[in-house]
Design a protein around this motif. Structure first.
Motif, PDB file in Angstrom:
ATOM      1  N   HIS A   9      89.206 103.503 -29.716  1.00  0.00           N
ATOM      2  CA  HIS A   9      88.838 102.497 -28.725  1.00  0.00           C
ATOM      3  C   HIS A   9      90.107 101.784 -28.253  1.00  0.00           C
ATOM      4  N   PRO A  10      90.225 101.443 -26.968  1.00  0.00           N
ATOM      5  CA  PRO A  10      91.455 100.801 -26.466  1.00  0.00           C
ATOM      6  C   PRO A  10      91.888  99.574 -27.268  1.00  0.00           C
ATOM      7  N   ARG A  13      93.953 100.662 -30.394  1.00  0.00           N
ATOM      8  CA  ARG A  13      95.077 101.597 -30.263  1.00  0.00           C
ATOM      9  C   ARG A  13      96.354 101.098 -30.922  1.00  0.00           C
ATOM     10  N   GLU A 134      84.043 102.516 -35.197  1.00  0.00           N
ATOM     11  CA  GLU A 134      84.843 101.675 -34.306  1.00  0.00           C
ATOM     12  C   GLU A 134      84.264 100.264 -34.208  1.00  0.00           C
TER      13      GLU A 134
END
Length: 254
Positions: A9-10, A13, A134
Motif C-alpha cells: 500500500h502507498p 512503502r 495491510e
C-alpha cells in the motif's frame, strides 16, 4: 512451490519492501520433498500459514537456511525494509537475529489471533488476505505515529542503512560513523538494536547480494576477479568467502 511478490500500500512503502505469497500445491514423499534455500537479505518477515501453525516473525539472518516443503501449505507474508520491522513489532530487532518469534508473543494473543482467524476462517483470495494484512499494518503504524514522533524521525540505524545501501555495501564502519558524526561503538550499538545485526555484517550482505545479482548476468559470470573488483571486494578470494558464508556454495555453483 509457487511464489509471488506484490507491492505494498502507498502508505506503507517507506517501511515495507513487499508482500508475498507462496503455495506448495501437492504432498510429496520425503525423498522427493522440495528444499528451498533462503539467502540472507537484510530484511525481517512476518509469515501467516494455513497449516495451523502460529504466525511468526523471522529475524535478520547471518547465514542461509533451508526450508523443506513436503506437504501442501499456503503462506501470506510481509517483508519489511531493513530496520523498519521494529516499528511494527514494538521491540528491538537484535534478539530476533537468526531466529523466529510467535506473533502472539509480540502483538498479544488476542490481536494476533483475530488476524489469524480473519485470514483463514473464510475462503478468501490471496489479494483479500494481503489487504487484511495491510489494514492491520496501517492501524499499527497510525497508532505508533499518534503516540510518538519516533515513527516520523529517521533514527541513526535507518540513516546508516541508507548510506550502506547507497554504497552497495562498499563502505567501512569507521567511515560511516565519521559521516554520521558518531563513534563506531555508538553506531554499532544503535544499529544492532534498530536493524538487528552489526553494520559490518549488514554491509557484507549488501555486497554479497549485489554480487549475486551481477553473477546471474552471463557476461560477468566468467570473470570472478572483475566481478569482485566491481562489487568492492579486496580480491576474488574475499568474494568466494562471502558466497561460502552466506550461501554455503561457491560462485560457480550459481
Amino acid at each position: 512451490m509457487i511464489y509471488r511478490e506484490y507491492p505494498p500500500h502507498p502508505a506503507l512503502r517507506a517501511h515495507v519492501a513487499c508482500l508475498w505469497t507462496a503455495r506448495v500445491t501437492a504432498p510429496m514423499a520425503a525423498a522427493a520433498a522440495h528444499v528451498h534455500r533462503v539467502l540472507p537479505d537484510n530484511c525481517v518477515d512476518i509469515l501467516w500459514q494455513d497449516d495451523g501453525r502460529q504466525a511468526y516473525a523471522v529475524g535478520m539472518m547471518s547465514a542461509s537456511f533451508t526450508v523443506p516443503a513436503a506437504r501442501p501449505v499456503r503462506t501470506v507474508a510481509v517483508r519489511f525494509k531493513p530496520g523498519a520491522a521494529g516499528l511494527f513489532l514494538g521491540m528491538p530487532l537484535h534478539p530476533l537475529t537468526d531466529t523466529r518469534a510467535g506473533l502472539a508473543d509480540l502483538w498479544g494473543r488476542s490481536p494476533a489471533g483475530r488476524l489469524d482467524d480473519a485470514l483463514w476462517t473464510d475462503d478468501l483470495s490471496d489479494a483479500q488476505r494481503l489487504r487484511l494484512i495491510e489494514t492491520t499494518l496501517l492501524g499499527r503504524l497510525a497508532a505508533m505515529e499518534a503516540a510518538s514522533d519516533a515513527a516520523r524521525a529517521a533514527p541513526l540505524g535507518m540513516r546508516a542503512v541508507a548510506a550502506i545501501e547507497a554504497a552497495n555495501g562498499a563502505v567501512s564502519v569507521d567511515a560511516l560513523a565519521d559521516t554520521l558524526g558518531v563513534s563506531r561503538q555508538h553506531l554499532t550499538l544503535q544499529f544492532r538494536q534498530q536493524v538487528g545485526i552489526a553494520p559490518k555484517l549488514f554491509a557484507r550482505i549488501c555486497r554479497f547480494r549485489r554480487a549475486l545479482a551481477l553473477l546471474r548476468d552471463a557476461r560477468r559470470a566468467g570473470d570472478l576477479a572483475a566481478l569482485a573488483a566491481e562489487c568492492g571486494y579486496f580480491d576474488q578470494s574475499h568474494l568466494i568467502r562471502d558466497f561460502r558464508d552466506f550461501a554455503e556454495r561457491t560462485p560457480g555453483a550459481f
